[in-house]
Design an enzyme around this catalytic site. Structure first.
Site, PDB file in Angstrom:
ATOM      1  N   ASP A   1      -4.421  27.278 -34.276  1.00  0.00           N
ATOM      2  CA  ASP A   1      -3.324  26.659 -33.691  1.00  0.00           C
ATOM      3  C   ASP A   1      -3.471  25.469 -33.643  1.00  0.00           C
ATOM      4  OD1 ASP A   1      -1.600  29.316 -34.320  1.00  0.00           O
ATOM      5  OD2 ASP A   1      -2.420  29.317 -32.470  1.00  0.00           O
TER       6      ASP A   1
ATOM      7  N   ASP B   1       2.393  30.431 -38.814  1.00  0.00           N
ATOM      8  CA  ASP B   1       3.860  30.923 -38.269  1.00  0.00           C
ATOM      9  C   ASP B   1       4.713  30.519 -38.760  1.00  0.00           C
ATOM     10  OD1 ASP B   1       1.512  32.584 -36.397  1.00  0.00           O
ATOM     11  OD2 ASP B   1       1.335  30.836 -35.216  1.00  0.00           O
TER      12      ASP B   1
END
Length: 148
Positions: free
Chosen positions: A109, A128
């Site tokens: 991330d 995401d």
């Protein structure tokens, strides 16, 4: 054509994660001061860090969901374009994060949205974004699409 779009989106996700891993490790880059920064995080859980260190379970569940969505996407000829787009986005995002989970043991991330001293969203990635946008689009389509 659906599979091509899924592969392109999953590949873009992997490219952005590769760049993030090789340029952001150990530092943060402010994009919009007090709102958005790029920062490298290794997420060993699912959304919002849930199910930490449950790699096998997350891989199995994700793989099953991907197979079911791809089957539905490829076998259903009467899907409207919004349903198709939503399934493409969700599948591509799930595949992008699954690749990380299988090859690295965690999901990379790097996008951090926050409002200083007020709001702090968990760090996320392109996959995401695809899953969330695809899910919202899917919900809207299910709730408001008219039968033709």
């Amino acid at each position: 054509m659906n599979i091509l779009f899924i592969l392109i989106i999953a590949m873009l996700d992997q490219i952005t994660k590769y760049i993030a891993k090789n340029t952001l490790a150990g530092k943060n880059i402010s994009v919009f001061k007090d709102y958005l920064e790029l920062t490298y995080v290794e997420n060993r859980g699912a959304a919002f860090g849930l199910f930490q260190n449950m790699k096998f379970l997350l891989i199995v569940i994700t793989a099953i969901v991907i197979v079911l969505m791809l089957y539905y996407l490829l076998k259903s000829k009467d899907l409207n374009k919004w349903m198709r787009i939503s399934l493409i986005l969700i599948s591509a995002g799930a595949i992008g994060n699954l690749i990380d989970r299988v090859t690295l043991g965690y999901v990379t991330d790097f996008i951090h949205f926050y409002i200083k001293d007020m709001f702090d969203w968990p760090v996320f990635n392109v996959a995401d974004i695809c899953v969330v946008c695809g899910t919202i689009l899917l919900a809207i389509n299910i709730l408001f699409a008219r039968e033709e």
